[in-house]
Write a protein that holds these residues in place. Structure first.
Motif, PDB file in Angstrom:
ATOM      1  N   LEU A  88     -11.500  -7.980  -1.800  1.00  0.00           N
ATOM      2  CA  LEU A  88     -10.062  -7.796  -1.634  1.00  0.00           C
ATOM      3  C   LEU A  88      -9.628  -8.379  -0.298  1.00  0.00           C
ATOM      4  O   LEU A  88     -10.280  -8.165   0.724  1.00  0.00           O
ATOM      5  CB  LEU A  88      -9.731  -6.301  -1.681  1.00  0.00           C
ATOM      6  CG  LEU A  88      -8.258  -5.904  -1.608  1.00  0.00           C
ATOM      7  CD1 LEU A  88      -7.568  -6.200  -2.934  1.00  0.00           C
ATOM      8  CD2 LEU A  88      -8.131  -4.415  -1.272  1.00  0.00           C
ATOM      9  N   ALA A  89      -8.515  -9.104  -0.304  1.00  0.00           N
ATOM     10  CA  ALA A  89      -7.993  -9.684   0.936  1.00  0.00           C
ATOM     11  C   ALA A  89      -7.348  -8.590   1.787  1.00  0.00           C
ATOM     12  O   ALA A  89      -6.424  -7.916   1.343  1.00  0.00           O
ATOM     13  CB  ALA A  89      -6.985 -10.780   0.631  1.00  0.00           C
ATOM     14  N   GLN A  90      -7.833  -8.438   3.015  1.00  0.00           N
ATOM     15  CA  GLN A  90      -7.256  -7.484   3.958  1.00  0.00           C
ATOM     16  C   GLN A  90      -6.046  -8.080   4.669  1.00  0.00           C
ATOM     17  O   GLN A  90      -5.198  -7.348   5.165  1.00  0.00           O
ATOM     18  CB  GLN A  90      -8.306  -7.082   5.007  1.00  0.00           C
ATOM     19  CG  GLN A  90      -9.501  -6.338   4.455  1.00  0.00           C
ATOM     20  CD  GLN A  90      -9.177  -4.910   4.086  1.00  0.00           C
ATOM     21  OE1 GLN A  90      -8.705  -4.623   2.986  1.00  0.00           O
ATOM     22  NE2 GLN A  90      -9.408  -4.002   4.992  1.00  0.00           N
ATOM     23  N   LYS A  91      -6.008  -9.401   4.728  1.00  0.00           N
ATOM     24  CA  LYS A  91      -4.905 -10.139   5.333  1.00  0.00           C
ATOM     25  C   LYS A  91      -4.607 -11.349   4.447  1.00  0.00           C
ATOM     26  O   LYS A  91      -5.421 -11.699   3.590  1.00  0.00           O
ATOM     27  CB  LYS A  91      -5.288 -10.626   6.743  1.00  0.00           C
ATOM     28  CG  LYS A  91      -5.724  -9.539   7.707  1.00  0.00           C
ATOM     29  CD  LYS A  91      -6.187 -10.149   9.024  1.00  0.00           C
ATOM     30  CE  LYS A  91      -6.656  -9.088  10.002  1.00  0.00           C
ATOM     31  NZ  LYS A  91      -7.163  -9.684  11.269  1.00  0.00           N
ATOM     32  N   ASP A  92      -3.450 -11.963   4.650  1.00  0.00           N
ATOM     33  CA  ASP A  92      -3.211 -13.247   3.990  1.00  0.00           C
ATOM     34  C   ASP A  92      -4.345 -14.189   4.378  1.00  0.00           C
ATOM     35  O   ASP A  92      -4.651 -14.347   5.567  1.00  0.00           O
ATOM     36  CB  ASP A  92      -1.874 -13.832   4.422  1.00  0.00           C
ATOM     37  CG  ASP A  92      -0.692 -13.034   3.884  1.00  0.00           C
ATOM     38  OD1 ASP A  92      -0.879 -12.269   2.916  1.00  0.00           O
ATOM     39  OD2 ASP A  92       0.410 -13.184   4.446  1.00  0.00           O
ATOM     40  N   SER A  93      -4.961 -14.815   3.385  1.00  0.00           N
ATOM     41  CA  SER A  93      -6.188 -15.570   3.648  1.00  0.00           C
ATOM     42  C   SER A  93      -6.180 -16.932   2.971  1.00  0.00           C
ATOM     43  O   SER A  93      -5.587 -17.115   1.906  1.00  0.00           O
ATOM     44  CB  SER A  93      -7.410 -14.777   3.162  1.00  0.00           C
ATOM     45  OG  SER A  93      -7.509 -13.523   3.806  1.00  0.00           O
ATOM     46  N   LEU A  94      -6.862 -17.867   3.620  1.00  0.00           N
ATOM     47  CA  LEU A  94      -7.109 -19.192   3.055  1.00  0.00           C
ATOM     48  C   LEU A  94      -8.605 -19.319   2.845  1.00  0.00           C
ATOM     49  O   LEU A  94      -9.391 -19.150   3.791  1.00  0.00           O
ATOM     50  CB  LEU A  94      -6.605 -20.286   3.996  1.00  0.00           C
ATOM     51  CG  LEU A  94      -6.846 -21.725   3.548  1.00  0.00           C
ATOM     52  CD1 LEU A  94      -6.073 -22.024   2.251  1.00  0.00           C
ATOM     53  CD2 LEU A  94      -6.453 -22.714   4.652  1.00  0.00           C
ATOM     54  N   LEU A  95      -9.001 -19.598   1.606  1.00  0.00           N
ATOM     55  CA  LEU A  95     -10.414 -19.636   1.237  1.00  0.00           C
ATOM     56  C   LEU A  95     -10.787 -20.995   0.669  1.00  0.00           C
ATOM     57  O   LEU A  95      -9.946 -21.735   0.170  1.00  0.00           O
ATOM     58  CB  LEU A  95     -10.726 -18.564   0.186  1.00  0.00           C
ATOM     59  CG  LEU A  95     -10.240 -17.143   0.439  1.00  0.00           C
ATOM     60  CD1 LEU A  95     -10.554 -16.259  -0.775  1.00  0.00           C
ATOM     61  CD2 LEU A  95     -10.877 -16.563   1.696  1.00  0.00           C
ATOM     62  N   CYS A  96     -12.070 -21.303   0.751  1.00  0.00           N
ATOM     63  CA  CYS A  96     -12.665 -22.390  -0.015  1.00  0.00           C
ATOM     64  C   CYS A  96     -13.659 -21.776  -0.985  1.00  0.00           C
ATOM     65  O   CYS A  96     -14.338 -20.789  -0.646  1.00  0.00           O
ATOM     66  CB  CYS A  96     -13.397 -23.372   0.904  1.00  0.00           C
ATOM     67  SG  CYS A  96     -12.344 -24.606   1.661  1.00  0.00           S
TER      68      CYS A  96
END
Length: 229
Positions: A88-96
């Motif tokens: 689960l994302a705890q913050k707005d996130s950018l992932l690969c």
């Protein structure tokens, strides 16, 4: 624990990025849930991801959190066909993300990268094992103490009064980390405050006697070097 991507030489980093695709996830969004097919290994370019396991209705335990330059999803990618935890994302996130097939192919042809991934996996396993030991062996007080020690390692600043934790700590977050009720966490924290072991200004805590926690958890006999959430 040093994030996975930070360990890599530029050549190896570029290989992973060239075979990955970027996705954005908002705070509170799931990347995957327990039981979903384990199709991807993920890397965090920005944000923070919580990996956790359900223990029953309204009860869960945090396995670990992963931040910038680190990876997650390995429990599934390298261990079976389904994820055994939720992310689960705890913050707005950018992932690969990189597919299971692609990461297996890359690692089979790149021994140096394989060694880095193996070391990262081993350190992650050791850290998770130490956390489970604290939660199981030392009761509720030990479990809460373990969270404070880990926060102090991650966000602590040494002052004449003790170790000041620069990030806010929420009772509900501690409860989620260790799978015990908020009421129990509050009772333990209030006991420590009465005994002068900790103090707080709203959600920011000062550990006035960190040795109390370390003695409670037998930290001197622990070989884990990366004791974090």
């Amino acid at each position: 624990m040093e994030p996975l991507l930070s360990r890599l030489e530029s050549y190896d980093y570029d290989i992973l990025m060239a075979n990955s695709k970027q996705i954005s996830v908002g705070k509170g969004e799931y990347i995957f849930k327990e039981g979903d097919p384990s199709n991807y290994l993920y890397f965090v370019l920005k944000g923070e991801i919580r990996i956790f396991k359900y223990l029953g209705k309204h009860k869960e335990i945090t396995i670990f959190t992963r931040g910038k330059q680190d990876g997650f999803g390995e429990i599934g990618i390298f261990s079976g066909e389904k994820y055994s935890n939720s992310a689960l994302a705890q913050k707005d996130s950018l992932l690969c993300c990189i597919s299971k097939k692609d990461i297996e192919t890359i690692l089979s042809h790149n021994g140096r990268l394989g060694i880095h991934v193996t070391q990262w996996l081993a350190e992650s396993l050791e850290a998770s094992k130490a956390k489970m030991r604290d939660f199981i062996a030392f009761g509720s007080e030990g479990a809460v103490a373990s969270v404070f020690v880990r926060y102090s390692n991650m966000y602590g600043i040494v002052t004449p009064e003790g170790i000041r934790i620069t990030e806010p700590i929420m009772i509900r977050d501690i409860s989620k980390h260790i799978g015990i009720s908020r009421e129990t966490v509050s009772r333990i924290i209030n006991k420590w405050k009465e005994e002068g072991i900790i103090s707080n200004n709203n959600k920011y805590f000062l550990l006035k006697n960190v040795d109390y926690f370390k003695e409670l958890l037998f930290c001197e006999n622990c070989g884990v070097e990366n004791c974090v959430i």
